[in-house]
Design an enzyme around this catalytic site. Structure first.
Site, PDB file in Angstrom:
ATOM      1  N   ASP A 170       0.814  -1.226   0.000  1.00 33.57           N
ATOM      2  CA  ASP A 170       0.000   0.000   0.000  1.00 33.57           C
ATOM      3  C   ASP A 170       0.841   1.268   0.000  1.00 33.57           C
ATOM      4  OD1 ASP A 170      -2.201  -1.684   0.124  1.00 33.57           O
ATOM      5  OD2 ASP A 170      -2.259  -1.630   2.318  1.00 33.57           O
ATOM      6  N   LYS A 219       1.857   2.121  -5.101  1.00 29.75           N
ATOM      7  CA  LYS A 219       2.396   1.565  -6.348  1.00 29.75           C
ATOM      8  C   LYS A 219       1.494   1.878  -7.539  1.00 29.75           C
ATOM      9  CE  LYS A 219       2.375  -2.498  -4.362  1.00 29.75           C
ATOM     10  NZ  LYS A 219       2.084  -2.116  -2.988  1.00 29.75           N
ATOM     11  N   ALA A 272      -4.028  -7.862  -3.765  1.00 31.56           N
ATOM     12  CA  ALA A 272      -3.569  -6.496  -4.029  1.00 31.56           C
ATOM     13  C   ALA A 272      -4.759  -5.557  -4.198  1.00 31.56           C
ATOM     14  CB  ALA A 272      -2.732  -6.485  -5.303  1.00 31.56           C
ATOM     15  N   GLY A 273      -4.563  -4.309  -3.829  1.00 32.47           N
ATOM     16  CA  GLY A 273      -5.553  -3.259  -4.094  1.00 32.47           C
ATOM     17  C   GLY A 273      -4.775  -2.022  -4.478  1.00 32.47           C
ATOM     18  N   HIS A 274      -4.728  -1.710  -5.766  1.00 33.00           N
ATOM     19  CA  HIS A 274      -3.934  -0.579  -6.252  1.00 33.00           C
ATOM     20  C   HIS A 274      -4.871   0.548  -6.688  1.00 33.00           C
ATOM     21  CE1 HIS A 274      -0.349  -3.468  -7.193  1.00 33.00           C
ATOM     22  NE2 HIS A 274      -0.709  -3.468  -5.936  1.00 33.00           N
ATOM     23  N   THR A 275      -4.768   1.674  -5.993  1.00 36.66           N
ATOM     24  CA  THR A 275      -5.704   2.778  -6.220  1.00 36.66           C
ATOM     25  C   THR A 275      -5.121   3.801  -7.182  1.00 36.66           C
ATOM     26  OG1 THR A 275      -6.218   2.511  -3.885  1.00 36.66           O
ATOM     27  CG2 THR A 275      -7.167   4.437  -4.994  1.00 36.66           C
ATOM     28  N   ARG A 313       2.755 -29.210  -6.461  1.00 37.87           N
ATOM     29  CA  ARG A 313       2.652 -29.746  -7.831  1.00 37.87           C
ATOM     30  C   ARG A 313       1.302 -30.390  -8.129  1.00 37.87           C
ATOM     31  NH1 ARG A 313       8.153 -32.674  -6.744  1.00 37.87           N
ATOM     32  NH2 ARG A 313       7.026 -32.740  -4.774  1.00 37.87           N
ATOM     33  N   GLN A 342       1.938  -6.086  -3.171  1.00 33.75           N
ATOM     34  CA  GLN A 342       2.411  -6.206  -1.781  1.00 33.75           C
ATOM     35  C   GLN A 342       3.723  -5.416  -1.617  1.00 33.75           C
ATOM     36  OE1 GLN A 342       1.324  -9.589  -3.298  1.00 33.75           O
ATOM     37  NE2 GLN A 342      -0.557  -8.548  -2.774  1.00 33.75           N
TER      38      GLN A 342
HETATM   39  P1  GDP Z   1      -0.767   0.334  -3.553  1.00 40.07           P
HETATM   40  O1  GDP Z   1      -1.360  -0.937  -3.082  1.00 40.07           O
HETATM   41  O2  GDP Z   1       0.704   0.403  -3.287  1.00 40.07           O
HETATM   42  O3  GDP Z   1      -1.085   0.663  -4.974  1.00 40.07           O
HETATM   43  O4  GDP Z   1      -1.403   1.485  -2.645  1.00 40.07           O
HETATM   44  P2  GDP Z   1      -2.960   1.614  -2.241  1.00 40.07           P
HETATM   45  O5  GDP Z   1      -3.733   2.061  -3.409  1.00 40.07           O
HETATM   46  O6  GDP Z   1      -3.425   0.406  -1.524  1.00 40.07           O
HETATM   47  O7  GDP Z   1      -2.865   2.740  -1.126  1.00 40.07           O
HETATM   48  C1  GDP Z   1      -2.300   3.983  -1.374  1.00 40.07           C
HETATM   49  C2  GDP Z   1      -3.354   5.048  -1.060  1.00 40.07           C
HETATM   50  O8  GDP Z   1      -2.716   6.306  -0.981  1.00 40.07           O
HETATM   51  C3  GDP Z   1      -4.398   5.197  -2.136  1.00 40.07           C
HETATM   52  O9  GDP Z   1      -5.608   5.571  -1.563  1.00 40.07           O
HETATM   53  C4  GDP Z   1      -3.841   6.309  -3.013  1.00 40.07           C
HETATM   54  O10 GDP Z   1      -4.853   7.009  -3.704  1.00 40.07           O
HETATM   55  C5  GDP Z   1      -3.228   7.183  -1.975  1.00 40.07           C
HETATM   56  N1  GDP Z   1      -2.043   7.952  -2.420  1.00 40.07           N
HETATM   57  C6  GDP Z   1      -1.040   7.584  -3.261  1.00 40.07           C
HETATM   58  N2  GDP Z   1      -0.097   8.541  -3.301  1.00 40.07           N
HETATM   59  C7  GDP Z   1      -0.508   9.520  -2.473  1.00 40.07           C
HETATM   60  C8  GDP Z   1       0.054  10.772  -2.065  1.00 40.07           C
HETATM   61  O11 GDP Z   1       1.143  11.154  -2.459  1.00 40.07           O
HETATM   62  N3  GDP Z   1      -0.668  11.509  -1.161  1.00 40.07           N
HETATM   63  C9  GDP Z   1      -1.878  11.104  -0.669  1.00 40.07           C
HETATM   64  N4  GDP Z   1      -2.491  11.889   0.202  1.00 40.07           N
HETATM   65  N5  GDP Z   1      -2.427   9.939  -1.037  1.00 40.07           N
HETATM   66  C10 GDP Z   1      -1.746   9.156  -1.909  1.00 40.07           C
HETATM   67  P1  IMO Z   2      -0.949  -4.192  -2.244  1.00 39.77           P
HETATM   68  O1  IMO Z   2      -0.480  -4.765  -3.569  1.00 39.77           O
HETATM   69  C1  IMO Z   2      -0.960  -4.588   2.095  1.00 39.77           C
HETATM   70  C2  IMO Z   2      -1.078  -8.677   3.698  1.00 39.77           C
HETATM   71  C3  IMO Z   2      -2.327  -9.130   4.424  1.00 39.77           C
HETATM   72  C4  IMO Z   2      -1.716 -10.105   5.421  1.00 39.77           C
HETATM   73  C5  IMO Z   2      -0.611 -10.771   4.613  1.00 39.77           C
HETATM   74  C6  IMO Z   2      -0.988 -12.110   3.995  1.00 39.77           C
HETATM   75  O2  IMO Z   2      -2.217  -3.472  -2.306  1.00 39.77           O
HETATM   76  O3  IMO Z   2       0.171  -3.428  -1.619  1.00 39.77           O
HETATM   77  P2  IMO Z   2      -2.523 -12.791   1.923  1.00 39.77           P
HETATM   78  O4  IMO Z   2      -3.977 -12.556   1.651  1.00 39.77           O
HETATM   79  O5  IMO Z   2      -1.616 -12.249   0.870  1.00 39.77           O
HETATM   80  O6  IMO Z   2      -2.211 -14.227   2.224  1.00 39.77           O
HETATM   81  O7  IMO Z   2      -2.228 -11.989   3.291  1.00 39.77           O
HETATM   82  O8  IMO Z   2      -0.274  -9.848   3.573  1.00 39.77           O
HETATM   83  N1  IMO Z   2      -1.304  -8.152   2.331  1.00 39.77           N
HETATM   84  C7  IMO Z   2      -1.218  -6.867   1.987  1.00 39.77           C
HETATM   85  N2  IMO Z   2      -1.013  -5.760   2.768  1.00 39.77           N
HETATM   86  N3  IMO Z   2      -1.086  -4.477   0.751  1.00 39.77           N
HETATM   87  C8  IMO Z   2      -1.257  -5.568  -0.027  1.00 39.77           C
HETATM   88  O9  IMO Z   2      -1.240  -5.518  -1.365  1.00 39.77           O
HETATM   89  C9  IMO Z   2      -1.384  -6.824   0.597  1.00 39.77           C
HETATM   90  N4  IMO Z   2      -1.603  -8.082   0.149  1.00 39.77           N
HETATM   91  C10 IMO Z   2      -1.523  -8.886   1.210  1.00 39.77           C
HETATM   92  O10 IMO Z   2      -2.964  -8.044   5.058  1.00 39.77           O
HETATM   93  O11 IMO Z   2      -1.111  -9.399   6.468  1.00 39.77           O
HETATM   94 MG    MG Z   3      -2.893  -1.603  -1.810  1.00 35.95          MG
END
Ligand code: GDP
Ligand code: IMO
Ligand code: MG
Length: 422
Positions: free
Chosen positions: A13, A16, A39-42, A142, A222
């Site tokens: 988070d 990315k 993963a959750g990429h915003t 496997r 991650q």
């Molecule tokens: P990822 O999993 O690495 O792609 O990150 P996430 O999407 O899970 O979480 C990052 C959060 O921070 C999201 O809500 C983004 O919109 C937000 N974000 C990313 N860069 C910035 C920044 O520079 N400032 C702020 N305030 N929010 C950001």
């Molecule tokens: P992005 O790509 C943050 C964490 C879970 C848990 C551990 C194992 O958005 O950065 P899993 O379901 O993979 O077996 O869980 O890894 N986790 C993450 N934490 N960002 C993520 O992805 C994650 N994907 C898994 O919370 O602690």
């Molecule tokens: Mg994320």
């Protein structure tokens, strides 16, 4: 032709998705190499929020092909929902999503095992319940189901029936009734068939594109501290999220990657269980959480928050061989009068700067902090490095020195344009 990788430097988070979106403006392919729907990429584009789970963030650029690499674990039901969401947002996906024929498939059985084991095991990991761990277990055992099996409905049904029976026989579902899983199977088969035309030889696809001079961006999921080998085991995910995972997860040799960009937040967060030396349990931690909107993009869980950990970050930079860093969420620190940076740990009466030395006993370390004054002015709309407040510049320099790596990008807000580069 260039190959650039984007990898999370902390516990995921880091932002990315936002950085991939920014850098994918001029690339031909964005490829994921590991993980799945955990993963959750915003990405924010003009106030519109899009959260991607399995589809690479390059899908938001009309000319970009998206590869779901062989190192990923693909959930067909979740992928169909994601493609629908993209369509509803006016994003054309036809002919642009390519799934590796050797990627492994997450089924309702794997999701059920993940849920049941989290519920019943004494040591909880706090997984995302997306079936990630159990699918990788089958891969290494496997006996996994792979991309090419999706186009073979009869074989797929047999494989899944057998896998469910095994789960029951070996108590993998604990008290979860097999009927509950069976009810999910017809939707799974429908979705498996729906995405089967997307399954292809992604290795050949990439090689052919590279021969024509294509630019490729590799999107990690991650973060390094969640890496199965280098992370805070057992509180990790089940794949190699660090740069090392790219070679196996895509068939792209590390030596061909021109730039390896590490993404770090200007502070630290973590979702799920596990040690976190700089975690804050006071009002400052809550302020970071509120200001940074630190709630999981996949599960909605609140993220634990703390100061930037330079000991962890240096380890991460070395493990990955980052050539440069993108520092995100600097704006979240805009109103803090005092900022702390962890520069070492104290353990057994001694100081150490070596994260690997204490990786197995992180619960016992106390962070050693350097305090620096905050800049107390907005950075949100700054466009150039030299316009940053002097105190923000100093903060960035300290972080860069700790990681022994140049910080080339600073993100100052969630929007696409809120990024300073040098
Ligand atoms: P990822 O999993 O690495 O792609 O990150 P996430 O999407 O899970 O979480 C990052 C959060 O921070 C999201 O809500 C983004 O919109 C937000 N974000 C990313 N860069 C910035 C920044 O520079 N400032 C702020 N305030 N929010 C950001
Ligand atoms: P992005 O790509 C943050 C964490 C879970 C848990 C551990 C194992 O958005 O950065 P899993 O379901 O993979 O077996 O869980 O890894 N986790 C993450 N934490 N960002 C993520 O992805 C994650 N994907 C898994 O919370 O602690
Ligand atoms: Mg994320």
């Amino acid at each position: 032709m260039s190959i650039i990788s984007i990898t999370g430097g902390q516990w995921g988070d880091e932002g990315k998705g936002k950085i991939v979106d920014h850098l994918s403006a001029n690339v031909d392919i964005v490829a994921r190499y590991q993980g799945g729907a955990n993963a959750g990429h915003t990405v924010y584009i003009k106030n519109r929020k899009i959260i991607l789970h399995q589809v690479p963030s390059g899908i938001l650029r009309a000319d970009c092909h998206c590869i779901l690499g062989n190192g990923m674990v693909i959930d067909p039901v979740s992928l169909v929902a994601e493609i629908d969401m993209l369509k509803q947002n006016g994003i054309q996906t036809k002919g642009r999503i390519h799934i590796a024929n050797t990627a492994h498939i997450v089924t309702p059985v794997h999701r059920a095992i993940d849920r049941a084991s989290e519920k019943n095991k004494a040591q909880k990991i706090g997984t995302t319940s997306r079936g990630i761990g159990p699918t990788y277990v089958d891969k290494f055992n496997r006996r996994g189901i792979r991309g090419h099996n999706l186009a073979e409905p009869n074989k797929l049904q047999d494989m899944l029936k057998r896998r469910l029976q095994d789960a029951v026989t070996h108590g993998e579902l604990f008290d979860l009734p097999a009927d509950a899983v069976e009810q999910e199977l017809s939707q799974f088969f429908e979705c498996a068939l729906a995405i089967s035309p997307l399954v292809t030889d992604t290795f050949k696809f990439m090689q052919e594109k590279l021969e024509t001079g294509a630019n490729i961006l590799i999107e990690g999921a991650q973060g390094t501290l969640l890496d199965i080998d280098h992370g805070t085991y057992p509180f990790v995910t089940s794949s190699n999220c660090s740069v090392g995972g790219i070679a196996n997860g895509l068939g792209v040799p590390i030596t061909t990657i021109d730039r390896r960009i590490g993404i770090f937040k200007a502070y630290t967060t973590r979702v799920g269980e596990g040690p976190f030396p700089t975690e804050l349990f006071d009002g400052t931690g809550r302020l970071l959480q509120e200001t940074g909107c630190e709630f999981g993009a996949t599960t909605g869980r609140p993220r634990r928050c703390g100061w930037f950990d330079g000991t962890l970050a240096r380890y991460s930079a070395k493990i990955n061989g980052f050539t440069e860093i993108a520092l995100t969420k600097l704006d979240v620190l805009d109103d803090f009068e005092e900022l702390k940076i962890c520069t070492a740990y104290k353990v057994d009466g001694q100081h150490t700067k070596h994260f690997s030395e204490v990786l197995h006993k992180l619960e016992e370390v106390t962070p050693v902090y350097e305090s620096v004054p905050g800049w107390c002015e907005p950075t949100t709309y700054i466009e150039h490095f030299d316009e940053l407040p002097a105190r923000a510049e100093r903060f960035i320099r300290i972080l860069s020195d700790l990681m022994e790596t140049p910080i080339k990008f600073v993100s100052t807000g969630p929007e696409r344009e809120q990024l300073i580069s040098r």
